[in-house]
Scaffold this active site. Sequence first.
Site, PDB file in Angstrom:
ATOM      1  N   ASP A  43     -17.685   7.439  -9.217  1.00 19.02           N
ATOM      2  CA  ASP A  43     -16.746   8.130  -8.328  1.00 19.02           C
ATOM      3  C   ASP A  43     -17.170   9.592  -8.148  1.00 19.02           C
ATOM      4  O   ASP A  43     -16.426  10.376  -7.564  1.00 19.02           O
ATOM      5  CB  ASP A  43     -15.321   8.027  -8.870  1.00 19.02           C
ATOM      6  N   THR A  52       1.288   5.266  -3.204  1.00 19.06           N
ATOM      7  CA  THR A  52       0.296   4.879  -2.202  1.00 19.06           C
ATOM      8  C   THR A  52      -0.130   6.118  -1.403  1.00 19.06           C
ATOM      9  O   THR A  52      -1.317   6.327  -1.150  1.00 19.06           O
ATOM     10  CB  THR A  52       0.858   3.797  -1.266  1.00 19.06           C
ATOM     11  N   LEU A  77      -1.391  -1.707   1.950  1.00 17.39           N
ATOM     12  CA  LEU A  77      -0.424  -0.659   1.604  1.00 17.39           C
ATOM     13  C   LEU A  77      -0.684   0.628   2.373  1.00 17.39           C
ATOM     14  O   LEU A  77       0.244   1.366   2.699  1.00 17.39           O
ATOM     15  CB  LEU A  77      -0.502  -0.355   0.101  1.00 17.39           C
ATOM     16  N   GLY A  78      -1.967   0.898   2.621  1.00 21.17           N
ATOM     17  CA  GLY A  78      -2.303   2.133   3.310  1.00 21.17           C
ATOM     18  C   GLY A  78      -3.797   2.261   3.478  1.00 21.17           C
ATOM     19  O   GLY A  78      -4.557   1.486   2.896  1.00 21.17           O
ATOM     20  N   HIS A  94     -12.470   5.792  -5.233  1.00 18.69           N
ATOM     21  CA  HIS A  94     -11.767   5.037  -6.267  1.00 18.69           C
ATOM     22  C   HIS A  94     -12.385   5.350  -7.618  1.00 18.69           C
ATOM     23  O   HIS A  94     -13.594   5.570  -7.725  1.00 18.69           O
ATOM     24  CB  HIS A  94     -11.847   3.534  -5.972  1.00 18.69           C
ATOM     25  N   HIS A 131      -2.361   8.338  -3.500  1.00 19.70           N
ATOM     26  CA  HIS A 131      -3.696   7.734  -3.547  1.00 19.70           C
ATOM     27  C   HIS A 131      -4.468   7.978  -2.241  1.00 19.70           C
ATOM     28  O   HIS A 131      -5.631   8.410  -2.257  1.00 19.70           O
ATOM     29  CB  HIS A 131      -3.520   6.229  -3.814  1.00 19.70           C
ATOM     30  N   GLU A 132      -3.818   7.733  -1.103  1.00 26.44           N
ATOM     31  CA  GLU A 132      -4.516   7.879   0.183  1.00 26.44           C
ATOM     32  C   GLU A 132      -4.875   9.336   0.456  1.00 26.44           C
ATOM     33  O   GLU A 132      -5.932   9.625   1.022  1.00 26.44           O
ATOM     34  CB  GLU A 132      -3.670   7.314   1.326  1.00 26.44           C
TER      35      GLU A 132
HETATM   36  N1  ARG Z   1      -5.378  -0.435  -1.719  1.00 23.32           N
HETATM   37  C1  ARG Z   1      -5.084   0.830  -1.125  1.00 23.32           C
HETATM   38  C2  ARG Z   1      -6.358   1.669  -0.971  1.00 23.32           C
HETATM   39  O1  ARG Z   1      -7.404   1.329  -1.480  1.00 23.32           O
HETATM   40  C3  ARG Z   1      -3.980   1.580  -1.847  1.00 23.32           C
HETATM   41  C4  ARG Z   1      -3.652   1.259  -3.262  1.00 23.32           C
HETATM   42  C5  ARG Z   1      -2.430   2.055  -3.703  1.00 23.32           C
HETATM   43  N2  ARG Z   1      -1.905   1.658  -5.002  1.00 23.32           N
HETATM   44  C6  ARG Z   1      -0.621   1.858  -5.391  1.00 23.32           C
HETATM   45  N3  ARG Z   1      -0.237   1.541  -6.604  1.00 23.32           N
HETATM   46  N4  ARG Z   1       0.260   2.380  -4.626  1.00 23.32           N
HETATM   47  O2  ARG Z   1      -6.420   2.721  -0.342  1.00 23.32           O
HETATM   48 ZN    ZN Z   2      -8.012   3.470  -2.063  1.00 28.62          ZN
HETATM   49 CA    CA Z   3     -16.508   9.091 -13.333  1.00 36.27          CA
END
Ligand code: ARG
Ligand code: ZN
Ligand code: CA
Length: 247
Positions: free
Chosen positions: A179, A152, A115-116, A165, A155-156
């Site tokens: 974390d 996404t 995803l990214g 994470h 998150h990034e």
């Molecule tokens: N797996 C990716 C990462 O660890 C992104 C996960 C994003 N999740 C979402 N629900 N958009 O960076």
């Molecule tokens: Zn991530």
């Molecule tokens: Ca914590």
Amino acid sequence: FVDPVRIYVVVHVVYHEALENISDEQILSQLEVLNNDFRRTNKDRDQVPNVWDDLAADTFINFELAPDGITRTATDLLQFSSDNTIKSSSKGGKDPWPTESYLNIWVCNLENSLLGYAQFPGGPPETDGVVIDYRAFGTLGTAEAPFNLGRTTTHEIGHYLNLSHIFGDGRSNSCDDSDYVDDTPNQLGPNYNKPTFPTVSCANAPHGDMFMNYMDYVDDDSMFMFTKGQAYRMKATLLGPRAPLLR
Ligand code: ARG
Ligand code: ZN
Ligand code: CA
């Protein structure tokens, strides 16, 4: 922060198929999500469990598309991986704008349902920024459920501002890694899909994992908060290694 700060963003669209050349509108829809999620004006903020209401944070970070901050590049490459090829014009991607002053976001076709990915602070300047698959960017056009709410990128950018994470990045399934944020409960590993509250692991009963945090792996419609501790960590990054971004 007590006063809002602003990060200038440049979005590099790199496409092989016309479909991957996403619209300005789709890009603006992503900017809107970022400003809502980081300022806690996201529409789903009320879904945060009551027990964590006080922890949900406005980070005071705003994102603004830089003047002429959309670039469009056709490429011969069909797909990209997490190897940073996308960040180099000579390799079939697109060189960044000066990475100390701009948050560079590349949007392209990423392989294998990636995803990214993001670069943490302190890495090489020439590859700094985040990369997002065109199917997981913004809320319209080519955005595909269950990753069509722009989370996404939220998150990034969390990673880009030094967030790990929520389940810790040391070992894959362990209650011993962290974390480095005090107000996020320790949890065993990632959550996926659409969990229900409470989801208990490690010693975090009764409230369990804070799976609705942007730094877990749940679907876009199941994540809706950063904590104050995470906001503080991002602030420290913007006052430290990424301070030139705010100039
Ligand atoms: N797996 C990716 C990462 O660890 C992104 C996960 C994003 N999740 C979402 N629900 N958009 O960076
Ligand atoms: Zn991530
Ligand atoms: Ca914590």
